[in-house]
Design an enzyme around this catalytic site. Structure first.
Site, PDB file in Angstrom:
ATOM      1  N   CYS A 169       8.284  -0.504  19.381  1.00 52.16           N
ATOM      2  CA  CYS A 169       7.208   0.487  19.167  1.00 52.16           C
ATOM      3  C   CYS A 169       6.966   1.357  20.398  1.00 52.16           C
ATOM      4  O   CYS A 169       6.759   2.563  20.286  1.00 52.16           O
ATOM      5  CB  CYS A 169       5.908  -0.205  18.791  1.00 52.16           C
ATOM      6  SG  CYS A 169       6.047  -1.319  17.400  1.00 52.16           S
ATOM      7  N   CYS A 176       0.817  -1.217   0.000  1.00 50.91           N
ATOM      8  CA  CYS A 176       0.000   0.000   0.000  1.00 50.91           C
ATOM      9  C   CYS A 176       0.851   1.268   0.000  1.00 50.91           C
ATOM     10  O   CYS A 176       0.317   2.369   0.061  1.00 50.91           O
ATOM     11  CB  CYS A 176      -0.911  -0.004   1.222  1.00 50.91           C
ATOM     12  SG  CYS A 176      -0.022   0.183   2.770  1.00 50.91           S
ATOM     13  N   HIS A 207       5.811  -6.297  25.270  1.00 47.82           N
ATOM     14  CA  HIS A 207       5.265  -6.472  26.624  1.00 47.82           C
ATOM     15  C   HIS A 207       6.295  -6.140  27.708  1.00 47.82           C
ATOM     16  O   HIS A 207       5.935  -5.790  28.821  1.00 47.82           O
ATOM     17  CB  HIS A 207       4.836  -7.937  26.749  1.00 47.82           C
ATOM     18  CG  HIS A 207       4.117  -8.289  27.998  1.00 47.82           C
ATOM     19  ND1 HIS A 207       2.882  -7.778  28.337  1.00 47.82           N
ATOM     20  CD2 HIS A 207       4.447  -9.146  29.005  1.00 47.82           C
ATOM     21  CE1 HIS A 207       2.486  -8.303  29.486  1.00 47.82           C
ATOM     22  NE2 HIS A 207       3.417  -9.124  29.919  1.00 47.82           N
ATOM     23  N   CYS A 222      -4.259  -8.148  22.850  1.00 45.33           N
ATOM     24  CA  CYS A 222      -2.946  -7.529  22.631  1.00 45.33           C
ATOM     25  C   CYS A 222      -1.877  -8.585  22.352  1.00 45.33           C
ATOM     26  O   CYS A 222      -1.741  -9.566  23.078  1.00 45.33           O
ATOM     27  CB  CYS A 222      -2.547  -6.700  23.847  1.00 45.33           C
ATOM     28  SG  CYS A 222      -0.982  -5.845  23.587  1.00 45.33           S
ATOM     29  N   CYS A 242       6.329  -2.035  27.915  1.00 43.40           N
ATOM     30  CA  CYS A 242       5.058  -1.371  27.604  1.00 43.40           C
ATOM     31  C   CYS A 242       4.643  -0.478  28.771  1.00 43.40           C
ATOM     32  O   CYS A 242       4.771  -0.858  29.929  1.00 43.40           O
ATOM     33  CB  CYS A 242       3.980  -2.418  27.354  1.00 43.40           C
ATOM     34  SG  CYS A 242       2.330  -1.708  27.156  1.00 43.40           S
ATOM     35  N   CYS A 300       2.149   8.004  21.109  1.00 38.33           N
ATOM     36  CA  CYS A 300       1.654   7.762  19.756  1.00 38.33           C
ATOM     37  C   CYS A 300       2.145   6.414  19.228  1.00 38.33           C
ATOM     38  O   CYS A 300       3.109   6.333  18.477  1.00 38.33           O
ATOM     39  CB  CYS A 300       2.044   8.897  18.816  1.00 38.33           C
ATOM     40  SG  CYS A 300       1.253   8.742  17.208  1.00 38.33           S
ATOM     41  N   CYS A 307      -1.949  -4.247  20.604  1.00 40.89           N
ATOM     42  CA  CYS A 307      -0.929  -4.532  19.585  1.00 40.89           C
ATOM     43  C   CYS A 307      -1.456  -5.602  18.640  1.00 40.89           C
ATOM     44  O   CYS A 307      -2.042  -6.601  19.054  1.00 40.89           O
ATOM     45  CB  CYS A 307       0.362  -5.002  20.278  1.00 40.89           C
ATOM     46  SG  CYS A 307       1.566  -5.745  19.167  1.00 40.89           S
ATOM     47  N   CYS A 316       4.760   2.070   4.043  1.00 42.95           N
ATOM     48  CA  CYS A 316       6.113   2.150   4.619  1.00 42.95           C
ATOM     49  C   CYS A 316       6.783   3.451   4.177  1.00 42.95           C
ATOM     50  O   CYS A 316       7.390   4.161   4.991  1.00 42.95           O
ATOM     51  CB  CYS A 316       6.955   0.957   4.189  1.00 42.95           C
ATOM     52  SG  CYS A 316       6.233  -0.636   4.603  1.00 42.95           S
ATOM     53  N   CYS A 366       5.044  -6.803   4.657  1.00 39.96           N
ATOM     54  CA  CYS A 366       4.764  -7.443   3.358  1.00 39.96           C
ATOM     55  C   CYS A 366       6.057  -7.952   2.732  1.00 39.96           C
ATOM     56  O   CYS A 366       6.132  -9.093   2.276  1.00 39.96           O
ATOM     57  CB  CYS A 366       4.070  -6.462   2.421  1.00 39.96           C
ATOM     58  SG  CYS A 366       2.446  -5.945   2.984  1.00 39.96           S
TER      59      CYS A 366
HETATM   60  S1  SF4 Z   1      -1.095  -3.646  26.735  1.00 33.69           S
HETATM   61 FE1  SF4 Z   1      -0.226  -5.478  25.730  1.00 33.69          FE
HETATM   62  S2  SF4 Z   1       1.991  -5.166  25.709  1.00 33.69           S
HETATM   63 FE2  SF4 Z   1       1.103  -3.702  27.151  1.00 33.69          FE
HETATM   64  S3  SF4 Z   1       1.233  -4.761  29.146  1.00 33.69           S
HETATM   65 FE3  SF4 Z   1      -0.797  -5.215  28.319  1.00 33.69          FE
HETATM   66  S4  SF4 Z   1      -0.529  -7.177  27.189  1.00 33.69           S
HETATM   67 FE4  SF4 Z   1       1.512  -6.325  27.557  1.00 33.69          FE
END
Ligand code: SF4
Length: 374
Positions: free
Chosen positions: A275, A62, A232, A266, A235, A287, A296, A65, A160
């Site tokens: 990210c 698309c 994770h 997630c 995060c 963001c 996610c 990127c 991709c």
């Molecule tokens: S939102 Fe997702 S990445 Fe963040 S702590 Fe919870 S399960 Fe883990």
């Protein structure tokens, strides 16, 4: 780094001071998990007037990127990338079209054989001998084989190009695959993501320019500096996961309070990417998908994004141990405090975003995520 070379880069970067430029080089070194003592080498590479030719071609995709790279708000990122490389050919950005563009492409390939970096965006259809993606009278699969075999280095940008991504979703009628299946004897650097973070491309190119080789890769050929840890593990909602506070439905009280999105499917527990620390679009703090309340999707992990349904929960394996239960004070509509996230998620992975944050600052923006890297 001589004065003349620095001046050229300085002008392009909006008058950045030498001190700030060296700080940028140090944080870029940290981003790539290297000692800051290599900062002078990085500075030399960035300011060198010799620029490697880059050819950027597109298959089934698309163009997101390319767009994510071009839509950076501050001028630093694309300036740095386009100052570092000689973008000889890019199908979307090329001013020429038709025979003129094709001529430019093949001229650059023959003049720079064995030296150019080939960036491939998009999947490669193999069904019916690849007839589902034709460019200038050639099936894309043949274009990739022809140009790929003459490249000095090959980067697959986006999910991709890496594994087929959205184009290869079941039932995949066009038989889309990633670049490594078409160039099995070539080391293909994978930068998956939908879209991938452009800072990861920047850091990969800088590594190549500085050390004349690509960075250390994981088993999936992704640079470890960017894909070495699970989302994770660093995060901002991790303290909520550890303390059992979850959103169960979009818009429920837990979701409005910024709690963990695990039960919304997630894929952070099974997806390796930076990210949460690099974030996207230079739009300021938070963001990235989880930051704005969406679980996610797992786009950077093979067999997860575009394969596992969005609301399927993930197995939680080998996460970092809980260091303690951070006191979380959350106001309505806010996520966990960055300080508590750092405590719970561990500090090591958070340094991954340092270069990106500093680069954003060069563009004149204060980024509140700075605290995450403390
Ligand atoms: S939102 Fe997702 S990445 Fe963040 S702590 Fe919870 S399960 Fe883990």
């Amino acid at each position: 780094m001589n004065k003349k070379d620095f001046k050229r880069v300085q002008d392009r970067l909006g008058g950045v001071s030498r001190r700030d430029f060296m700080k940028l080089c140090s944080t870029l070194a940290a981003t790539m998990a290297l000692s800051t003592t290599v900062a002078p080498k990085i500075a030399n590479a960035i300011t060198s007037p010799t620029r490697p030719p880059v050819i950027w071609i597109h298959g089934s995709e698309c163009t997101g990127c390319s767009m994510s790279l071009l839509r950076s708000e501050h001028p630093t990122l694309e300036t740095l990338i386009f100052d570092l490389i000689s973008l000889d050919f890019h199908e979307t950005l090329s001013a020429g079209a038709g025979h003129q563009a094709e001529e430019a492409l093949h001229k650059s390939v023959s003049e720079n054989a064995g030296k150019f970096i080939l960036v491939i965006e998009g999947a490669i259809p193999l069904a019916n001998e690849g007839i589902f993606c034709r460019i200038a009278g050639h099936n894309f699969v043949d274009v990739v084989k022809d140009i790929g075999e003459q490249a000095g280095a090959v980067i697959a940008i986006g999910s991709c190009a890496t594994w087929g991504g959205v184009a290869a979703m079941d039932p995949n009628p066009t038989g889309c695959v990633g670049v490594d299946e078409v160039l099995p004897d070539t080391q293909v650097i994978a930068l998956p993501g939908c879209p991938p973070n452009p800072y990861n491309l920047l850091s990969t190119i800088i590594h190549y320019l500085t050390f004349k080789k690509m960075p250390a890769l994981d088993d999936e050929n992704r640079p470890k500096f960017a894909y070495g840890r699970l989302i994770h593990e660093h995060c901002e909602r991790r303290p909520h996961f550890d303390n059992g506070r979850f959103a169960r439905k979009f818009g429920d009280e837990g979701h409005r309070q910024g709690y963990c999105l695990y039960y919304l499917g997630c894929k952070g527990p099974v997806t390796h990417a930076n990210c949460s620390t690099s974030q996207f679009g230079d739009a300021g703090s938070g963001c990235w998908p989880v930051g704005i309340g969406h679980p996610c999707f797992g786009c950077a992990e093979k067999g997860v994004g575009f394969n596992v349904p969005q609301f399927t929960t993930s197995p939680v394996i080998h996460t970092t141990p809980v260091a303690g239960h951070a006191p979380i004070t959350v106001e309505r509509g806010e996520g966990a405090s960055s300080g508590s996230s750092a405590l719970m998620a561990g500090i090591a992975g958070a340094a991954i975003g340092a270069g990106a944050v500093f680069t954003a600052k060069l563009g004149g923006k204060e980024d509140k995520n700075e605290n995450k890297e403390a």
